[in-house]
Design a protein around this motif. Sequence first.
Motif, mmCIF file in Angstrom:
data_model
loop_
_atom_site.group_PDB
_atom_site.id
_atom_site.type_symbol
_atom_site.label_atom_id
_atom_site.label_comp_id
_atom_site.label_asym_id
_atom_site.label_seq_id
_atom_site.Cartn_x
_atom_site.Cartn_y
_atom_site.Cartn_z
ATOM 1 N N PRO A 4 0.642 -1.345 -0.047
ATOM 2 C CA PRO A 4 0.029 0.030 -0.054
ATOM 3 C C PRO A 4 1.015 1.200 -0.018
ATOM 4 N N HIS A 5 2.205 1.302 0.277
ATOM 5 C CA HIS A 5 2.913 2.417 0.323
ATOM 6 C C HIS A 5 3.889 2.437 -0.907
ATOM 7 N N ALA A 6 3.561 1.492 -1.985
ATOM 8 C CA ALA A 6 4.294 1.632 -3.287
ATOM 9 C C ALA A 6 4.018 2.868 -4.234
ATOM 10 N N ILE A 7 5.006 3.489 -4.466
ATOM 11 C CA ILE A 7 4.882 4.690 -5.320
ATOM 12 C C ILE A 7 4.302 4.323 -6.695
ATOM 13 N N VAL A 8 5.149 3.281 -7.267
ATOM 14 C CA VAL A 8 4.965 2.908 -8.580
ATOM 15 C C VAL A 8 4.632 1.353 -8.902
ATOM 16 N N THR A 9 3.557 0.927 -8.801
ATOM 17 C CA THR A 9 3.080 -0.677 -9.281
ATOM 18 C C THR A 9 2.947 -1.057 -10.604
ATOM 19 N N GLU A 10 3.376 -2.175 -10.702
ATOM 20 C CA GLU A 10 2.957 -2.815 -12.113
ATOM 21 C C GLU A 10 1.456 -3.310 -12.285
ATOM 22 N N LEU A 11 1.053 -3.088 -13.383
ATOM 23 C CA LEU A 11 -0.355 -3.608 -13.415
ATOM 24 C C LEU A 11 -0.209 -4.804 -14.187
ATOM 25 N N SER A 12 -1.116 -5.585 -13.858
ATOM 26 C CA SER A 12 -1.497 -7.065 -14.520
ATOM 27 C C SER A 12 -1.767 -6.736 -15.983
ATOM 28 N N PHE A 71 0.565 1.766 -28.797
ATOM 29 C CA PHE A 71 -0.581 2.739 -28.457
ATOM 30 C C PHE A 71 -0.628 2.900 -27.056
ATOM 31 N N GLU A 72 -0.774 4.303 -26.568
ATOM 32 C CA GLU A 72 -0.737 4.542 -25.115
ATOM 33 C C GLU A 72 -2.223 5.083 -24.661
ATOM 34 N N VAL A 73 -2.433 4.907 -23.351
ATOM 35 C CA VAL A 73 -3.472 5.555 -22.878
ATOM 36 C C VAL A 73 -3.118 5.658 -21.351
ATOM 37 N N ASP A 74 -3.709 6.801 -20.710
ATOM 38 C CA ASP A 74 -3.248 6.958 -19.183
ATOM 39 C C ASP A 74 -4.468 7.892 -18.892
ATOM 40 N N ASP A 75 -4.557 8.095 -17.474
ATOM 41 C CA ASP A 75 -5.370 9.095 -16.937
ATOM 42 C C ASP A 75 -4.758 9.270 -15.586
ATOM 43 N N TYR A 76 -5.856 10.180 -14.794
ATOM 44 C CA TYR A 76 -5.180 10.346 -13.361
ATOM 45 C C TYR A 76 -6.345 11.039 -12.583
ATOM 46 N N THR A 77 -6.176 10.833 -11.242
ATOM 47 C CA THR A 77 -7.218 11.235 -10.211
ATOM 48 C C THR A 77 -6.324 12.251 -9.308
ATOM 49 N N ALA A 78 -6.798 12.691 -8.214
ATOM 50 C CA ALA A 78 -6.174 13.743 -7.235
ATOM 51 C C ALA A 78 -5.106 12.826 -6.585
ATOM 52 N N THR A 79 -5.178 11.471 -6.320
ATOM 53 C CA THR A 79 -4.285 10.596 -5.652
ATOM 54 C C THR A 79 -3.328 9.656 -6.444
ATOM 55 N N GLU A 80 -3.735 9.457 -7.761
ATOM 56 C CA GLU A 80 -2.695 8.477 -8.366
ATOM 57 C C GLU A 80 -3.106 8.738 -9.961
ATOM 58 N N ALA A 81 -2.330 8.138 -10.758
ATOM 59 C CA ALA A 81 -2.450 8.057 -11.979
ATOM 60 C C ALA A 81 -1.641 6.529 -12.323
ATOM 61 N N TRP A 82 -2.235 6.585 -13.944
ATOM 62 C CA TRP A 82 -2.022 5.000 -14.486
ATOM 63 C C TRP A 82 -1.686 5.160 -16.103
ATOM 64 N N SER A 83 -0.756 4.320 -16.452
ATOM 65 C CA SER A 83 -0.402 4.355 -17.984
ATOM 66 C C SER A 83 -0.346 2.994 -18.281
ATOM 67 N N VAL A 126 1.568 -6.018 -23.464
ATOM 68 C CA VAL A 126 0.665 -4.935 -22.915
ATOM 69 C C VAL A 126 1.208 -4.811 -21.696
ATOM 70 N N THR A 127 1.603 -3.561 -21.306
ATOM 71 C CA THR A 127 2.272 -3.116 -19.969
ATOM 72 C C THR A 127 1.564 -2.035 -19.159
ATOM 73 N N GLY A 128 1.652 -1.812 -18.135
ATOM 74 C CA GLY A 128 0.874 -0.840 -17.330
ATOM 75 C C GLY A 128 1.480 -0.606 -16.024
ATOM 76 N N ARG A 129 1.415 0.896 -15.444
ATOM 77 C CA ARG A 129 1.732 1.207 -14.193
ATOM 78 C C ARG A 129 1.007 2.006 -13.602
ATOM 79 N N ARG A 130 0.819 2.087 -12.346
ATOM 80 C CA ARG A 130 0.028 2.880 -11.454
ATOM 81 C C ARG A 130 0.857 3.545 -10.574
ATOM 82 N N PHE A 131 0.645 4.888 -10.475
ATOM 83 C CA PHE A 131 1.657 5.872 -9.775
ATOM 84 C C PHE A 131 0.804 6.508 -8.598
ATOM 85 N N THR A 132 1.145 6.487 -7.285
ATOM 86 C CA THR A 132 0.597 6.967 -6.179
ATOM 87 C C THR A 132 1.116 8.231 -5.967
#
Length: 142
Positions: A4-12, A71-83, A126-132
């Motif tokens: 839960p403290h990870a700054i960057v996590t790999e997406l499945s 091809f790339e897609v991403d988005d973000y909220t107030a607390t995190e982003a993903w790509s 297909v690869t992805g990451r989530r950023f906190t």
Amino acid sequence: MSDPHAIVTELSENECWALLVAGEFGRFAVAIGSRPEIFPVNYRASDGSILIRTAEGTKLFGVGVNDEVAFEVDDYTATEAWSVIVRGRARVLESPAEIAEAERVQLRPWARTPKTRFIRVDAAEVTGRRFTFGSETELAYV
């Protein structure tokens, strides 16, 4: 279980596809010779592929010159982003059956210009990451 403290996590891969399917807007990249080109596009994702509707021009030319694309897609909220990045082979749909199937998806262009051609990207990777988000001072306490 992810940290839960990870700054960057790999997406499945399943998480990546869920985000791709939910999205509508991304960036399509082709290479023409040594020159990369990238285009904002609206799209649909399903069954291991990305469908893009386009007009005659650089995207179609690029796929004809080199079918290896990204091809790339991403988005973000107030607390995190993903790509999410999809790498694969693209092809212009040519057969009447493929075009009819693509038209049933009802992928409409944003600009009111005729876009009568379809490109399908068949995913090879297909690869992805989530950023906190957080401050640097928070890192000292993790």
